[in-house]
Design an enzyme around this catalytic site. Structure first.
Site: not given
Length: 289
Positions: A142, A198, A24
């Protein structure tokens, strides 16, 4: 994890480690994840209802989101009237949450939204000034927890992280934590591309690889292919996860939350008798008073 982290690029746990790149760090995965998620309000109704109902049924008002990422869960909870403290190890992910807080700063709930960068392995010390008497609920959802890899082969860092989560939960409060059905992934060698979290309009293909070390599953690597929605354009990124096996994960939770009031297990937000081979397992642990 012996040699694996020199082969695969993975998201680190926020601690510098030779050979481990925080995927990230360059912002690529964060940007692509924003495309994949799409509209932050577009959470599946069964997820929104599951989470909000669990929190409200247990009288939860103050929530710690320990895997805030770009802020999608935290924003949903703020809009539902919860007080939220959000943390993540990646400043590149958090910049999206910080931007949303700034854009909505005239709303009292967003103006009071606390966002900080923190490390799960030192979490309790890092945010002790925010804990007070403890949070009504700590959420780690998640498949976020699986980003923490097993660097020593005995899950000591996973145990340390969950111990920190437990210390942040007030007596009678909840921990909600999930992971993919890695038992099924290791059996089939495939990962379901559709997310239960999602309602994204962008299709995703996930190419899955499983690495074994000394005959033990040590790493699952997923190469995501995301449609950008512009012509035939796609973008790709790789994330690596520790493959939590359900029985072992349950034992770890039971060992940390001794004498817990309850430990409920769900598959894709449903009771296990209503779903065959779920994509995700969700644990809801109530800390003893």
């Amino acid at each position: 994890m012996p040699q694996a982290d020199t082969v695969f690029q993975s998201r680190s746990d926020g601690i510098s480690a030779e050979g481990v790149r925080d995927q990230y760090a360059d912002g690529k995965a964060a940007k692509v994840w924003e495309i994949f998620i799409g509209d932050k309000k577009s959470r599946t109704e069964n997820y929104r209802n599951f989470l909000v109902e669990k929190l409200r049924d247990n009288g939860c008002k103050r929530v710690l989101d320990v895997a805030c990422g770009t802020g999608v869960d935290s924003i949903m909870l703020l809009e539902e009237g919860f007080q939220v403290v959000s943390i993540d190890a990646s400043d590149k992910m958090l910049k999206y949450a910080l931007k949303e807080r700034w854009n909505r700063r005239k709303e009292a709930t967003f103006d009071n939204w606390v966002i900080e960068e923190a490390n799960w392995l030192t979490l309790y010390d890092d945010i002790q000034h925010l804990i007070g008497d403890g949070f009504d609920a700590v959420i780690c959802l998640g498949n976020s927890f699986a980003h923490l890899l097993d660097n020593y082969g005995d899950q000591r860092e996973q145990i340390q992280a969950i111990q920190n989560f437990e210390k942040c939960v007030k007596p009678g409060g909840l921990l909600l934590i999930d992971h993919r059905n890695y038992d099924s992934i290791m059996d089939s060698g495939a990962t379901p591309a559709k997310s239960i979290y999602y309602n994204s309009s962008h299709t995703a293909d996930i190419k899955t690889s499983v690495l074994y070390v000394a005959r033990k599953p040590a790493l699952v690597t997923m190469d995501y292919v995301i449609s950008t929605g512009q012509g035939d354009g796609t973008c790709e990124f790789r994330l690596s996860y520790y493959p939590h096996q359900l029985a072992i994960f349950e034992d770890i939770l039971k060992g940390i939350f001794k004498n817990s009031e309850s430990h409920e297990l769900y598959g894709d937000f449903k009771s296990l008798d209503k779903v065959d081979n779920p994509a995700f397992y969700i644990h809801v642990v109530k800390k003893s008073k």
